[in-house]
Design a protein around this motif. Structure first.
Motif, PDB file in Angstrom:
ATOM      1  N   TYR A  92     -37.937 -37.001 -12.495  1.00  0.00           N
ATOM      2  CA  TYR A  92     -36.920 -37.062 -13.542  1.00  0.00           C
ATOM      3  C   TYR A  92     -36.265 -38.443 -13.584  1.00  0.00           C
TER       4      TYR A  92
ATOM      5  N   GLY B 261     -34.241 -40.376 -16.291  1.00  0.00           N
ATOM      6  CA  GLY B 261     -33.114 -39.450 -16.170  1.00  0.00           C
ATOM      7  C   GLY B 261     -31.903 -40.148 -15.576  1.00  0.00           C
TER       8      GLY B 261
ATOM      9  N   ASP C  96     -31.251 -26.933 -12.155  1.00  0.00           N
ATOM     10  CA  ASP C  96     -32.521 -26.475 -12.733  1.00  0.00           C
ATOM     11  C   ASP C  96     -33.712 -26.811 -11.840  1.00  0.00           C
TER      12      ASP C  96
ATOM     13  N   GLN D 104     -37.145 -25.813 -21.556  1.00  0.00           N
ATOM     14  CA  GLN D 104     -37.781 -27.125 -21.689  1.00  0.00           C
ATOM     15  C   GLN D 104     -37.940 -27.849 -20.350  1.00  0.00           C
ATOM     16  N   ARG D 105     -36.875 -27.991 -19.584  1.00  0.00           N
ATOM     17  CA  ARG D 105     -36.981 -28.718 -18.312  1.00  0.00           C
ATOM     18  C   ARG D 105     -37.901 -27.985 -17.339  1.00  0.00           C
ATOM     19  N   TYR D 106     -37.797 -26.657 -17.314  1.00  0.00           N
ATOM     20  CA  TYR D 106     -38.664 -25.895 -16.404  1.00  0.00           C
ATOM     21  C   TYR D 106     -40.135 -26.098 -16.756  1.00  0.00           C
TER      22      TYR D 106
ATOM     23  N   SER E 150     -41.434 -28.602 -18.301  1.00  0.00           N
ATOM     24  CA  SER E 150     -41.817 -29.996 -18.075  1.00  0.00           C
ATOM     25  C   SER E 150     -42.107 -30.276 -16.602  1.00  0.00           C
ATOM     26  N   TYR E 151     -41.243 -29.782 -15.722  1.00  0.00           N
ATOM     27  CA  TYR E 151     -41.355 -30.135 -14.309  1.00  0.00           C
ATOM     28  C   TYR E 151     -42.065 -29.086 -13.462  1.00  0.00           C
TER      29      TYR E 151
END
Length: 138
Positions: free
Chosen positions: A91, A96, A104, A124-126, A128-129
């Motif tokens: 991130y 980031g 998260d 979205q973040r979940y 993505s990562y």
């Protein structure tokens, strides 16, 4: 985990929808919790518990609300803590700006390491990562 019993890790936003009777999301969140509970256990981890605690004045009240909702507290495995740190590194490398590991990342890493389904409104973040976790989201 075998196919007949699942554990669903519940994100903070879903529970806050219920606790605050959110006019837009409370019905969706309740319906998703009902479906997840019919398949197995509902769980939160330490990060979600800490985020929820902001809305309560006493630990006993929060614990009673979680108990009534059938939600159990599951500690974050050490391997997930390590993975959360690595996701945070990615991130930061991607631009980031936050300087501390975001909740998260703890939640997503826990779902990834333990093979849990994640119920959230903020996928979205979940995705993505932690692209391999199963996410239930609108």
């Amino acid at each position: 985990m075998d196919g007949w019993y699942e554990v669903t890790l519940v994100d903070t936003n879903v529970l806050l929808d219920l606790f605050t009777d959110d006019p837009v999301w409370a019905q969706w969140s309740m319906a998703q919790l009902d479906v997840a509970a019919s398949k197995g256990a509902l769980a939160i981890n330490d990060a979600v518990y800490a985020e929820l605690s902001v809305r309560f004045t006493a630990i006993e009240t929060l614990d009673a609300v979680l108990d009534e909702a059938g939600v159990t507290l599951t500690p974050i495995p050490r391997t997930a803590l390590f993975l959360a740190g690595k996701a945070f590194q990615r991130y930061r490398a991607a631009g980031g700006v936050r300087t501390g590991v975001l909740p998260d990342f703890f939640i997503g890493a826990h779902a990834a390491v333990a093979g849990l389904t994640l119920l959230t409104r903020d996928a979205q973040r979940y995705r993505s990562y932690f692209p391999k976790i199963e996410v239930i989201a609108p």
